[in-house]
Design a protein around this motif. Sequence first.
Motif, PDB file in Angstrom:
ATOM      1  N   GLY A  98       0.780  -1.229   0.000  1.00  0.00           N
ATOM      2  CA  GLY A  98       0.000   0.000   0.000  1.00  0.00           C
ATOM      3  C   GLY A  98       0.819   1.289   0.000  1.00  0.00           C
ATOM      4  O   GLY A  98       2.007   1.321  -0.324  1.00  0.00           O
ATOM      5  N   THR A  99       0.126   2.354   0.381  1.00  0.00           N
ATOM      6  CA  THR A  99       0.734   3.684   0.438  1.00  0.00           C
ATOM      7  C   THR A  99       1.940   3.698   1.369  1.00  0.00           C
ATOM      8  O   THR A  99       2.963   4.318   1.065  1.00  0.00           O
ATOM      9  CB  THR A  99      -0.298   4.725   0.916  1.00  0.00           C
ATOM     10  N   ASN A 100       1.825   3.010   2.501  1.00  0.00           N
ATOM     11  CA  ASN A 100       2.920   3.025   3.481  1.00  0.00           C
ATOM     12  C   ASN A 100       4.223   2.515   2.875  1.00  0.00           C
ATOM     13  O   ASN A 100       5.280   3.131   3.037  1.00  0.00           O
ATOM     14  CB  ASN A 100       2.550   2.196   4.715  1.00  0.00           C
ATOM     15  N   LYS A 101       4.169   1.381   2.161  1.00  0.00           N
ATOM     16  CA  LYS A 101       5.388   0.824   1.561  1.00  0.00           C
ATOM     17  C   LYS A 101       5.923   1.752   0.461  1.00  0.00           C
ATOM     18  O   LYS A 101       7.111   1.980   0.360  1.00  0.00           O
ATOM     19  CB  LYS A 101       5.114  -0.570   0.994  1.00  0.00           C
ATOM     20  N   TRP A 102       5.004   2.300  -0.351  1.00  0.00           N
ATOM     21  CA  TRP A 102       5.423   3.226  -1.419  1.00  0.00           C
ATOM     22  C   TRP A 102       6.172   4.409  -0.831  1.00  0.00           C
ATOM     23  O   TRP A 102       7.244   4.778  -1.295  1.00  0.00           O
ATOM     24  CB  TRP A 102       4.181   3.692  -2.186  1.00  0.00           C
ATOM     25  N   LEU A 103       5.578   5.020   0.203  1.00  0.00           N
ATOM     26  CA  LEU A 103       6.207   6.208   0.797  1.00  0.00           C
ATOM     27  C   LEU A 103       7.515   5.875   1.505  1.00  0.00           C
ATOM     28  O   LEU A 103       8.427   6.712   1.550  1.00  0.00           O
ATOM     29  CB  LEU A 103       5.225   6.899   1.746  1.00  0.00           C
ATOM     30  N   ASP A 104       7.653   4.659   2.023  1.00  0.00           N
ATOM     31  CA  ASP A 104       8.927   4.228   2.613  1.00  0.00           C
ATOM     32  C   ASP A 104      10.010   4.128   1.541  1.00  0.00           C
ATOM     33  O   ASP A 104      11.178   4.443   1.800  1.00  0.00           O
ATOM     34  CB  ASP A 104       8.791   2.869   3.303  1.00  0.00           C
ATOM     35  N   LEU A 105       9.637   3.703   0.346  1.00  0.00           N
ATOM     36  CA  LEU A 105      10.600   3.520  -0.745  1.00  0.00           C
ATOM     37  C   LEU A 105      10.869   4.810  -1.519  1.00  0.00           C
ATOM     38  O   LEU A 105      11.977   5.038  -1.993  1.00  0.00           O
ATOM     39  CB  LEU A 105      10.096   2.461  -1.729  1.00  0.00           C
TER      40      LEU A 105
END
Length: 106
Positions: A98-105
């Motif tokens: 989700g958004t969380n993984k995208w924003l972490d990367l």
Amino acid sequence: MPANIKQTKDCMEPEELKEALNKNEVIQIIDVKNKDEYENAHIPEAINIPLDELSEKISKLDKSTYYVTVCGKGGGRSVEAAKTLKEAGLSAIWLCGGTNKWLDLY
């Protein structure tokens, strides 16, 4: 379906999505979180269609576009949204992490 996307699993990895966007593939990210969650954090390219509004807005979506659904952590609302889009005859997959993984990367 964009050429570089291999539908071998249930979800698309953020790296695959980033590569497809960089190649200007015809992809639309649909963030299915509620408005407040979306405003708090979202992928810049994503449009917000909350899950509870998706069914009523499907008829306005372009059948020639490939849709990637996303929620906060991935695997909940985004899975349901991708299923709803597919049942309506659209091409869709949900984003792993989700958004969380995208924003972490990114």
